[in-house]
Structures are given as C-alpha cells and as structure tokens.
Scaffold this motif. Sequence first.
Motif, mmCIF file in Angstrom:
data_model
loop_
_atom_site.group_PDB
_atom_site.id
_atom_site.type_symbol
_atom_site.label_atom_id
_atom_site.label_comp_id
_atom_site.label_asym_id
_atom_site.label_seq_id
_atom_site.Cartn_x
_atom_site.Cartn_y
_atom_site.Cartn_z
ATOM 1 N N ALA A 179 0.863 -1.191 0.000
ATOM 2 C CA ALA A 179 0.000 0.000 0.000
ATOM 3 C C ALA A 179 0.896 1.237 0.000
ATOM 4 O O ALA A 179 2.083 1.146 0.318
ATOM 5 C CB ALA A 179 -0.895 -0.025 1.229
ATOM 6 N N GLU A 236 0.974 3.591 2.112
ATOM 7 C CA GLU A 236 1.482 3.849 3.462
ATOM 8 C C GLU A 236 2.581 2.846 3.789
ATOM 9 O O GLU A 236 2.438 1.653 3.538
ATOM 10 C CB GLU A 236 0.360 3.736 4.502
ATOM 11 C CG GLU A 236 -0.807 4.686 4.277
ATOM 12 C CD GLU A 236 -1.908 4.052 3.446
ATOM 13 O OE1 GLU A 236 -1.631 3.057 2.742
ATOM 14 O OE2 GLU A 236 -3.036 4.568 3.491
ATOM 15 N N LYS A 237 3.641 3.343 4.401
ATOM 16 C CA LYS A 237 4.796 2.494 4.673
ATOM 17 C C LYS A 237 4.438 1.367 5.633
ATOM 18 O O LYS A 237 3.787 1.588 6.640
ATOM 19 C CB LYS A 237 5.921 3.344 5.279
ATOM 20 C CG LYS A 237 7.277 2.706 5.135
ATOM 21 C CD LYS A 237 8.379 3.613 5.663
ATOM 22 C CE LYS A 237 9.666 2.808 5.674
ATOM 23 N NZ LYS A 237 10.356 2.891 6.959
ATOM 24 N N TRP A 277 2.396 -1.021 5.213
ATOM 25 C CA TRP A 277 1.055 -1.568 5.037
ATOM 26 C C TRP A 277 0.925 -2.297 3.707
ATOM 27 O O TRP A 277 1.565 -1.945 2.731
ATOM 28 C CB TRP A 277 0.005 -0.450 5.093
ATOM 29 C CG TRP A 277 -0.262 0.032 6.471
ATOM 30 C CD1 TRP A 277 0.332 1.092 7.085
ATOM 31 C CD2 TRP A 277 -1.176 -0.529 7.421
ATOM 32 N NE1 TRP A 277 -0.160 1.225 8.365
ATOM 33 C CE2 TRP A 277 -1.079 0.253 8.586
ATOM 34 C CE3 TRP A 277 -2.055 -1.620 7.400
ATOM 35 C CZ2 TRP A 277 -1.841 -0.023 9.725
ATOM 36 C CZ3 TRP A 277 -2.814 -1.887 8.522
ATOM 37 C CH2 TRP A 277 -2.706 -1.090 9.684
ATOM 38 N N LYS A 295 -6.439 -4.329 5.115
ATOM 39 C CA LYS A 295 -5.017 -4.037 5.045
ATOM 40 C C LYS A 295 -4.280 -4.827 6.126
ATOM 41 O O LYS A 295 -4.855 -5.193 7.152
ATOM 42 C CB LYS A 295 -4.780 -2.538 5.249
ATOM 43 C CG LYS A 295 -5.167 -1.700 4.043
ATOM 44 C CD LYS A 295 -4.485 -0.370 4.147
ATOM 45 C CE LYS A 295 -5.320 0.770 3.662
ATOM 46 N NZ LYS A 295 -4.666 2.037 3.994
ATOM 47 N N TYR A 296 -3.026 -5.024 5.849
ATOM 48 C CA TYR A 296 -2.208 -5.773 6.788
ATOM 49 C C TYR A 296 -0.938 -4.998 7.101
ATOM 50 O O TYR A 296 -0.324 -4.388 6.216
ATOM 51 C CB TYR A 296 -1.850 -7.146 6.199
ATOM 52 C CG TYR A 296 -0.859 -7.917 7.030
ATOM 53 C CD1 TYR A 296 -1.254 -8.505 8.235
ATOM 54 C CD2 TYR A 296 0.456 -8.041 6.623
ATOM 55 C CE1 TYR A 296 -0.341 -9.194 9.012
ATOM 56 C CE2 TYR A 296 1.378 -8.738 7.391
ATOM 57 C CZ TYR A 296 0.974 -9.312 8.587
ATOM 58 O OH TYR A 296 1.882 -9.989 9.350
ATOM 59 N N HIS A 297 -0.584 -4.992 8.379
ATOM 60 C CA HIS A 297 0.668 -4.386 8.821
ATOM 61 C C HIS A 297 1.388 -5.388 9.705
ATOM 62 O O HIS A 297 0.757 -6.033 10.553
ATOM 63 C CB HIS A 297 0.375 -3.104 9.612
ATOM 64 C CG HIS A 297 1.601 -2.297 9.910
ATOM 65 N ND1 HIS A 297 2.445 -2.581 10.949
ATOM 66 C CD2 HIS A 297 2.111 -1.206 9.275
ATOM 67 C CE1 HIS A 297 3.441 -1.692 10.960
ATOM 68 N NE2 HIS A 297 3.266 -0.852 9.950
ATOM 69 N N LYS A 298 2.682 -5.517 9.499
ATOM 70 C CA LYS A 298 3.442 -6.535 10.222
ATOM 71 C C LYS A 298 3.225 -6.461 11.720
ATOM 72 O O LYS A 298 3.121 -7.473 12.408
ATOM 73 C CB LYS A 298 4.933 -6.377 9.923
ATOM 74 C CG LYS A 298 5.402 -7.323 8.822
ATOM 75 C CD LYS A 298 6.894 -7.173 8.601
ATOM 76 C CE LYS A 298 7.241 -7.527 7.171
ATOM 77 N NZ LYS A 298 8.564 -7.044 6.776
ATOM 78 N N LYS A 324 0.811 -4.237 13.296
ATOM 79 C CA LYS A 324 -0.575 -3.943 13.694
ATOM 80 C C LYS A 324 -1.546 -5.035 13.277
ATOM 81 O O LYS A 324 -2.683 -5.058 13.737
ATOM 82 C CB LYS A 324 -0.998 -2.603 13.117
ATOM 83 C CG LYS A 324 -0.244 -1.467 13.787
ATOM 84 C CD LYS A 324 -0.458 -0.146 13.091
ATOM 85 C CE LYS A 324 0.403 0.911 13.778
ATOM 86 N NZ LYS A 324 0.782 2.015 12.946
ATOM 87 N N THR A 381 -6.450 -5.266 9.383
ATOM 88 C CA THR A 381 -7.495 -4.287 9.664
ATOM 89 C C THR A 381 -8.491 -4.272 8.514
ATOM 90 O O THR A 381 -8.151 -4.535 7.363
ATOM 91 C CB THR A 381 -6.927 -2.858 9.820
ATOM 92 O OG1 THR A 381 -6.298 -2.472 8.597
ATOM 93 C CG2 THR A 381 -5.931 -2.777 10.954
ATOM 94 N N GLY A 409 -9.709 0.080 8.745
ATOM 95 C CA GLY A 409 -9.042 0.675 9.900
ATOM 96 C C GLY A 409 -9.334 -0.022 11.220
ATOM 97 O O GLY A 409 -8.703 0.257 12.228
#
Length: 131
Positions: free
Chosen positions: A87, A89-90, A92, A109-112, A114, A117, A120
């Motif tokens: 994405a 955003e860094k 994400w 979305k996926y964050h390592k 977080k 989501t 959000g």
Amino acid sequence: MPTKTFVIRAHTRTVHTKPLTFTCAKCNQVTTRDVYPGNPPKYCLKCSPPKKRSESDTRPPERGNFEPTHNLVDSTGKVTLVALEAAPEKGWFFVRTALDWFAGESIIKYHKKKGLTNRGEPMAGFVLESL
Ligand SMILES: [Zn+2]
C-alpha cells in the motif's frame, strides 16, 4: 379531395472549410489546415491532441492475473486466498481477494506489527498464512 401542398424549405447548411495558415502553438511551424469557420485550430495536425476514446477511460489499468500469496483464515477456519500488495502507506499491504484484485484499493489491510485491519478496524480472529 383537397390537396394541400406543404412547402418544405430546403434547409441545407453547407459548412465550408477553408484553408487557414497559422503558426502551431506547440511546434511553432507554420502550417495550413482546412478548418471550419469559427473554430480556428491552435496546433498543426501533428501536435493536435488525439481524440479521446471514451471506452479507454473506463477500462481498468492493465494488471496481471490474481496470484494469491497468502491464506486469509477467519476464526471459523474458513480460508480465502488473498494476495498482498504494498500500500502507499509504509509498512502496510492491501489484502486482496480475487474479487477485488482489480479494485482501486482493498478495504482489508495488513501491517506486520498492527496485524489485519478492515477499514481501519482490527480484524479479530483472522490470521494470514503465507502460502
Ligand atoms: Zn505543431
């Protein structure tokens, strides 16, 4: 039987083009084009922008085929094949299913750090498994 004669006025509107010599606003070449009155061109034939094809505007950008990279597993064990795509955003990633592969962006979305989501909101019970 009375006859009525309708006079239909011939209404021909011939639009004459006439050659106009002008300087192209882009390449500054003096050029002559046949133009319609009241619509003087700015550019020579080479520089005039190509006519837009409306169908090309609605076509989604060229993308490759959906190639899943992960399993998205929900709390019941249901597995959905997804592909992770970076994405803007860094850190994400968009988590795309085959269905929204061609969509502009994914709501998941996926964050390592977080995790997953959805719009959000954290997605409890969902895990990503690398294929
Ligand atoms: Zn030109």
